[in-house]
Scaffold this active site. Structure first.
Site, mmCIF file in Angstrom:
data_model
loop_
_atom_site.group_PDB
_atom_site.id
_atom_site.type_symbol
_atom_site.label_atom_id
_atom_site.label_comp_id
_atom_site.label_asym_id
_atom_site.label_seq_id
_atom_site.Cartn_x
_atom_site.Cartn_y
_atom_site.Cartn_z
ATOM 1 N N GLY A 114 0.844 -1.201 0.000
ATOM 2 C CA GLY A 114 0.000 0.000 0.000
ATOM 3 C C GLY A 114 0.871 1.239 0.000
ATOM 4 O O GLY A 114 2.051 1.187 -0.346
ATOM 5 N N ARG A 115 0.286 2.359 0.438
ATOM 6 C CA ARG A 115 1.029 3.632 0.409
ATOM 7 C C ARG A 115 2.320 3.546 1.210
ATOM 8 O O ARG A 115 3.380 3.962 0.741
ATOM 9 C CB ARG A 115 0.181 4.747 1.016
ATOM 10 C CG ARG A 115 -1.088 5.082 0.279
ATOM 11 C CD ARG A 115 -1.800 6.187 1.065
ATOM 12 N NE ARG A 115 -3.148 6.391 0.591
ATOM 13 C CZ ARG A 115 -4.194 5.695 1.040
ATOM 14 N NH1 ARG A 115 -4.049 4.760 1.957
ATOM 15 N NH2 ARG A 115 -5.397 5.938 0.551
ATOM 16 N N ARG A 140 -0.902 -11.262 1.038
ATOM 17 C CA ARG A 140 -1.381 -12.556 1.536
ATOM 18 C C ARG A 140 -2.464 -13.115 0.606
ATOM 19 O O ARG A 140 -2.532 -14.307 0.369
ATOM 20 C CB ARG A 140 -1.908 -12.364 2.956
ATOM 21 C CG ARG A 140 -2.232 -13.621 3.701
ATOM 22 C CD ARG A 140 -1.001 -14.497 3.846
ATOM 23 N NE ARG A 140 -1.206 -15.510 4.892
ATOM 24 C CZ ARG A 140 -0.546 -16.638 4.927
ATOM 25 N NH1 ARG A 140 0.332 -16.947 3.993
ATOM 26 N NH2 ARG A 140 -0.733 -17.497 5.911
ATOM 27 N N THR A 150 5.934 -2.322 11.705
ATOM 28 C CA THR A 150 5.487 -0.966 12.054
ATOM 29 C C THR A 150 3.979 -0.825 11.835
ATOM 30 O O THR A 150 3.473 0.289 11.793
ATOM 31 C CB THR A 150 6.216 0.107 11.204
ATOM 32 O OG1 THR A 150 6.007 -0.199 9.822
ATOM 33 C CG2 THR A 150 7.700 0.159 11.501
ATOM 34 N N ARG A 208 0.699 -3.225 13.024
ATOM 35 C CA ARG A 208 -0.009 -3.490 14.274
ATOM 36 C C ARG A 208 0.576 -4.757 14.887
ATOM 37 O O ARG A 208 0.830 -5.734 14.179
ATOM 38 C CB ARG A 208 -1.511 -3.690 14.022
ATOM 39 C CG ARG A 208 -2.279 -2.417 13.696
ATOM 40 C CD ARG A 208 -2.413 -1.511 14.918
ATOM 41 N NE ARG A 208 -3.224 -0.341 14.628
ATOM 42 C CZ ARG A 208 -2.741 0.824 14.189
ATOM 43 N NH1 ARG A 208 -1.442 0.987 13.978
ATOM 44 N NH2 ARG A 208 -3.559 1.841 13.970
ATOM 45 N N GLU A 259 -0.150 -3.583 23.628
ATOM 46 C CA GLU A 259 0.471 -2.309 24.025
ATOM 47 C C GLU A 259 -0.247 -1.725 25.242
ATOM 48 O O GLU A 259 -1.477 -1.775 25.286
ATOM 49 C CB GLU A 259 0.396 -1.326 22.851
ATOM 50 C CG GLU A 259 1.231 -1.799 21.680
ATOM 51 C CD GLU A 259 1.142 -0.868 20.470
ATOM 52 O OE1 GLU A 259 0.591 0.237 20.584
ATOM 53 O OE2 GLU A 259 1.621 -1.288 19.402
ATOM 54 N N HIS A 265 5.728 2.466 19.595
ATOM 55 C CA HIS A 265 4.690 2.892 18.633
ATOM 56 C C HIS A 265 4.873 4.362 18.220
ATOM 57 O O HIS A 265 4.018 5.214 18.493
ATOM 58 C CB HIS A 265 3.281 2.638 19.184
ATOM 59 C CG HIS A 265 2.248 2.516 18.099
ATOM 60 N ND1 HIS A 265 1.118 1.734 18.215
ATOM 61 C CD2 HIS A 265 2.175 3.087 16.856
ATOM 62 C CE1 HIS A 265 0.394 1.841 17.107
ATOM 63 N NE2 HIS A 265 1.019 2.660 16.263
ATOM 64 N N GLY A 296 5.534 5.316 14.902
ATOM 65 C CA GLY A 296 5.489 5.416 13.433
ATOM 66 C C GLY A 296 5.138 6.797 12.902
ATOM 67 O O GLY A 296 5.810 7.336 12.031
HETATM 68 C C1 DGY Z 1 -1.787 4.739 12.570
HETATM 69 O O1 DGY Z 1 -2.120 5.825 12.125
HETATM 70 O O2 DGY Z 1 -2.466 3.726 12.393
HETATM 71 C C2 DGY Z 1 -0.538 4.700 13.357
HETATM 72 O O3 DGY Z 1 -0.331 3.487 13.977
HETATM 73 C C3 DGY Z 1 -0.520 5.836 14.348
HETATM 74 O O4 DGY Z 1 0.798 6.063 14.710
#
Ligand code: DGY
Length: 301
Positions: A133-134, A155, A212, A214, A243, A261, A263
């Site tokens: 994806g992006r 997948r 990065t 979930r 988490e 977390h 990202g």
């Molecule tokens: C998201 O936007 O899903 C990220 O995990 C937030 O940091």
């Protein structure tokens, strides 16, 4: 009227139901879990839940849509920040940066040596991206600049990118042939524990896993085992199954990088995410279509 929660600490289901009652719109964080009971508490006033995240596994989309409630997320605005962080994790785990930092802090460095703390080059290595994806494609663009070759897999076999210098392969082929495997699929019932012990033992012993997206996409206990037994060389994790709890077996391991977390955690990106969520709410309350709605998944033919 605006009712503000500072976003630190999860709201219990009861607190959430109380806060949502009577609201026209809710700006939600990924730590807030929206199920049918929360939407019922918001009836009949609640029109939109604007999630300040690209992922929306915290929201029961079908329950929202069944009640005519719009759900939006924040795609695009966090792509660069998340891809930058992913490259940071790849560089760190391949070159053992945080491991070296820990060594110095516990006074374990005895000086330069020719074969001391050797890492691995990125150049010439295959980066296997699961989920093109992006964010997956933005990670690929960065990795190319470091001389990595790119492999994509989905997948479900559904191709989302057509880039001449990237190879599409099956999930299994990507796992066995990649030097770095990076996960960029959303968390859904189909991707929960996408990476199990069976998958980890198929990876190269020299390979590293980067997550990065979930935490529940990876079986964390199986990953801790694979790292402890050196069935893979390393892992870099920005997300975790429960988490903020991290599997205790990961903590003592030197070959895993643990990041809380982060990202999308830059000033610019979090500002853009909040801004987009606010604009979604303003649009819906003004009777306009939302900018970035979650639409029910169309069946693929
Ligand atoms: C998201 O936007 O899903 C990220 O995990 C937030 O940091």
């Amino acid at each position: 009227m605006i009712d503000l929660h500072d976003g630190h600490g999860d709201l219990s289901p009861d607190e959430l139901r109380t806060r949502v009652a009577g609201a026209d719109a809710v700006m939600a964080l990924l730590t807030n879990r929206f199920d049918a009971s929360v939407f019922d508490a918001g009836a009949p006033t609640l029109k939109i839940v604007a999630n300040v995240a690209v992922g929306y596994d915290n929201i029961d989309i079908a329950a929202a849509h069944a009640r005519g409630i719009i759900v939006t997320n924040t795609p695009d605005v966090l792509t660069d920040a998340t891809a930058d962080l992913t490259l940071g994790l790849i560089l760190d785990i391949m070159r053992r940066l945080t491991e070296g930092d820990r060594l110095i802090r516990r006074d374990g460095w005895r000086g330069w040596a020719f074969d001391f703390m050797l890492g691995r080059d990125l150049r010439g290595k295959q980066l296997g991206i699961i989920g093109a994806g992006r964010i997956g494609r933005a990670v690929a663009a960065r990795a190319r600049a470091f001389g990595m070759s790119i492999a994509y897999a989905a997948r479900d076999g559904h191709r989302t990118a057509d880039e001449p210098d990237a190879r599409w392969m099956s999930f299994d082929e990507l796992l066995v042939s990649s030097d770095v495997v990076s996960l960029h699929v959303p968390l859904t019932p189909a991707t929960r524990h996408l990476i199990t012990q069976k998958d980890l033992v198929r990876m190269k012993r020299s390979a590293v896993l980067v997550n990065t997206t979930r935490g529940p996409v990876v079986d964390e206990a199986a990953l801790a085992w694979a790292l402890r037994e050196h069935r893979i060389a390393g892992a870099a994790l920005d997300v975790f199954e429960r988490e903020p709890v991290v599997h205790p077996d990961l903590i003592p391991l030197e070959n895993v990088l643990l990041v809380p977390h982060l990202g999308s955690a830059t000033v610019e990106t979090r500002t853009a995410m909040a801004d987009l969520a606010a604009r979604n709410i303003l649009a819906v309350l003004a009777g306009q279509p939302p900018l970035t709605p979650i639409v029910p998944a169309a069946p693929r033919d």
